[in-house]
Design a protein around this motif. Sequence first.
Motif, mmCIF file in Angstrom:
data_model
loop_
_atom_site.group_PDB
_atom_site.id
_atom_site.type_symbol
_atom_site.label_atom_id
_atom_site.label_comp_id
_atom_site.label_asym_id
_atom_site.label_seq_id
_atom_site.Cartn_x
_atom_site.Cartn_y
_atom_site.Cartn_z
ATOM 1 N N ASN A 73 14.654 71.011 60.926
ATOM 2 C CA ASN A 73 15.637 70.226 60.355
ATOM 3 C C ASN A 73 16.889 71.077 59.864
ATOM 4 N N ASP A 74 16.656 72.227 59.260
ATOM 5 C CA ASP A 74 17.952 72.592 58.830
ATOM 6 C C ASP A 74 18.798 73.302 59.954
ATOM 7 N N VAL A 75 18.255 73.855 60.985
ATOM 8 C CA VAL A 75 19.324 74.355 62.057
ATOM 9 C C VAL A 75 20.039 73.121 62.502
ATOM 10 N N VAL A 76 19.565 71.901 63.029
ATOM 11 C CA VAL A 76 20.082 71.004 63.882
ATOM 12 C C VAL A 76 21.005 70.280 62.599
ATOM 13 N N GLY A 77 20.426 70.277 61.272
ATOM 14 C CA GLY A 77 21.370 69.865 60.326
ATOM 15 C C GLY A 77 22.861 70.455 60.221
ATOM 16 N N HIS A 78 22.807 71.706 60.525
ATOM 17 C CA HIS A 78 23.880 72.433 60.525
ATOM 18 C C HIS A 78 24.714 72.356 61.628
ATOM 19 N N LEU A 79 24.260 71.961 62.904
ATOM 20 C CA LEU A 79 24.645 71.772 64.023
ATOM 21 C C LEU A 79 25.308 70.336 63.930
ATOM 22 N N SER A 80 24.529 69.308 63.244
ATOM 23 C CA SER A 80 25.233 68.140 62.927
ATOM 24 C C SER A 80 26.576 68.073 62.013
ATOM 25 N N SER A 81 26.510 68.944 61.081
ATOM 26 C CA SER A 81 27.537 69.083 60.078
ATOM 27 C C SER A 81 28.795 69.335 60.649
ATOM 28 N N CYS A 84 30.110 65.647 61.683
ATOM 29 C CA CYS A 84 30.625 64.773 60.476
ATOM 30 C C CYS A 84 31.324 65.439 59.536
ATOM 31 N N LEU A 85 31.346 66.671 59.453
ATOM 32 C CA LEU A 85 32.261 67.436 58.417
ATOM 33 C C LEU A 85 31.589 67.332 56.822
ATOM 34 N N ILE A 86 30.200 67.379 57.141
ATOM 35 C CA ILE A 86 29.577 67.274 55.571
ATOM 36 C C ILE A 86 28.713 68.562 55.481
ATOM 37 N N PRO A 87 29.021 69.295 54.585
ATOM 38 C CA PRO A 87 28.101 70.426 54.451
ATOM 39 C C PRO A 87 26.678 70.159 54.222
ATOM 40 N N PHE A 88 25.737 70.826 55.044
ATOM 41 C CA PHE A 88 24.260 70.258 55.134
ATOM 42 C C PHE A 88 23.671 70.600 53.911
ATOM 43 N N PHE A 89 23.630 71.674 53.274
ATOM 44 C CA PHE A 89 22.803 71.883 52.054
ATOM 45 C C PHE A 89 23.397 71.408 50.856
ATOM 46 N N SER A 90 24.542 71.247 50.473
ATOM 47 C CA SER A 90 25.017 70.279 49.327
ATOM 48 C C SER A 90 24.613 68.998 49.462
ATOM 49 N N TRP A 91 25.023 68.523 50.888
ATOM 50 C CA TRP A 91 24.497 67.175 51.283
ATOM 51 C C TRP A 91 22.770 66.933 50.956
ATOM 52 N N LYS A 92 22.203 67.796 51.504
ATOM 53 C CA LYS A 92 20.438 67.813 51.312
ATOM 54 C C LYS A 92 20.248 67.724 49.883
ATOM 55 N N GLN A 93 20.698 68.304 48.836
ATOM 56 C CA GLN A 93 20.405 68.473 47.389
ATOM 57 C C GLN A 93 20.797 67.421 46.944
ATOM 58 N N VAL A 94 22.027 66.695 47.136
ATOM 59 C CA VAL A 94 22.564 65.656 46.436
ATOM 60 C C VAL A 94 21.972 64.230 46.798
ATOM 61 N N HIS A 95 21.700 64.354 48.289
ATOM 62 C CA HIS A 95 21.159 63.137 48.765
ATOM 63 C C HIS A 95 19.747 62.895 48.254
ATOM 64 N N HIS A 96 18.945 64.195 47.967
ATOM 65 C CA HIS A 96 17.555 64.006 47.496
ATOM 66 C C HIS A 96 17.530 63.242 46.099
ATOM 67 N N HIS A 97 18.439 63.614 45.125
ATOM 68 C CA HIS A 97 18.408 63.215 44.029
ATOM 69 C C HIS A 97 19.180 62.039 43.861
ATOM 70 N N HIS A 98 19.805 61.672 44.861
ATOM 71 C CA HIS A 98 20.308 60.244 44.865
ATOM 72 C C HIS A 98 18.876 59.325 44.926
ATOM 73 N N HIS A 99 18.162 59.617 45.793
ATOM 74 C CA HIS A 99 16.846 59.015 46.059
ATOM 75 C C HIS A 99 15.974 58.983 45.025
ATOM 76 N N ILE A 100 15.931 60.177 44.203
ATOM 77 C CA ILE A 100 15.214 59.931 42.843
ATOM 78 C C ILE A 100 15.586 59.069 41.927
ATOM 79 N N TRP A 101 17.138 58.860 41.803
ATOM 80 C CA TRP A 101 17.587 58.396 40.598
ATOM 81 C C TRP A 101 18.291 56.860 40.942
ATOM 82 N N THR A 102 18.263 56.479 42.134
ATOM 83 C CA THR A 102 18.560 55.101 42.736
ATOM 84 C C THR A 102 18.190 54.220 41.549
ATOM 85 N N GLY A 103 19.041 53.397 41.248
ATOM 86 C CA GLY A 103 18.906 52.203 40.089
ATOM 87 C C GLY A 103 19.230 52.645 38.850
#
Length: 310
Positions: A73-81, A84-103
């Motif tokens: 997931n991490d290797v292909v995540g960096h390939l995909s980045s 789409c020009l989005i740094p993978f690890f910072s995306w991963k962390q922010v998005h994880h907490h987005h799902h926690i705090w939605t609402g």
Amino acid sequence: MKTPPRLSSNDACAFAIVAWQLAFTAVAIRLSLEGPGLVWGIGQLLLAVNFFQWFVIQHDLAHGGFFRTRWLNDVVGHLSSIFCLIPFFSWKQVHHHHHIWTGWKDKDPSDPLSQIKQPTPGLVRWMNFCWKYWVPVFALAFVAINFWNLKRVNTLFPEPRSKARNLFSVVFLGAIFLSAFAFMPQAMLCYWLPAMVVFLIISDPILLTQHVHIDAHQANGQRVKAFRFSEQSPFARNIIYPRFVSRFFFYNSERHGLHHQHPEIPIYHLGKLATPAENTIGWLEWLRTAKSMPAAVLIFQTSRESGVRL
């Protein structure tokens, strides 16, 4: 809740999607290299679609369920980045907490605009102009503020390991694109930049379908309890497209409320689930209604405040 076996990660499905996406990328690049003309234009449009689909894949890779193993997931995540020009690890962390705090708008790290209580008249005019005339700034600003801004990301996630991973993602992408523009500037301007602009134009309305103009709560500095995933559909929107578009363009990702209920289910299985009726609207109705509104109303207000249901 444990994911049913039929909906769990399947490496065969994951590899098939990545292989198809790489082949699609190669075709789009090949057509773009024909130079200015109809074939070049088709190639650029296909490349823009390709960029968006790589983002959809990156989104799923960040959840860790696209492949069975984390490193894949991490290797292909960096390939995909790269696409789409989005740094993978910072995306991963922010998005994880987005799902926690939605609402909870002011606790969601992916929503920095929630901290703006009263936008300035200049900001309002600029947002309204860009939204009305399809100037692609919203997705660009969202990515720059949330994922490229290491100062902000590191403030949100100050652990040394998190800082190192975020720095790696930003340096990795930055080095690739700085090198590309340094060694082949004309090629990047002719064959990458137009497709990237079209990608951003496509991304703006799609990004804004997901959570804007939906009633949500404000914590206002109080300790609050996060909503369970099963409780989050009122705070996210599902967009209905023709089945072919949903399956082959969005890879089922446009049903965002459904995804929030089941973030552990990879996109290649999400289409097997029924879409909740709550906050579900046809794509053309959403676009017509949203485009009839000033951007500042769409983004900073909710349906309860504006009286417009989306």
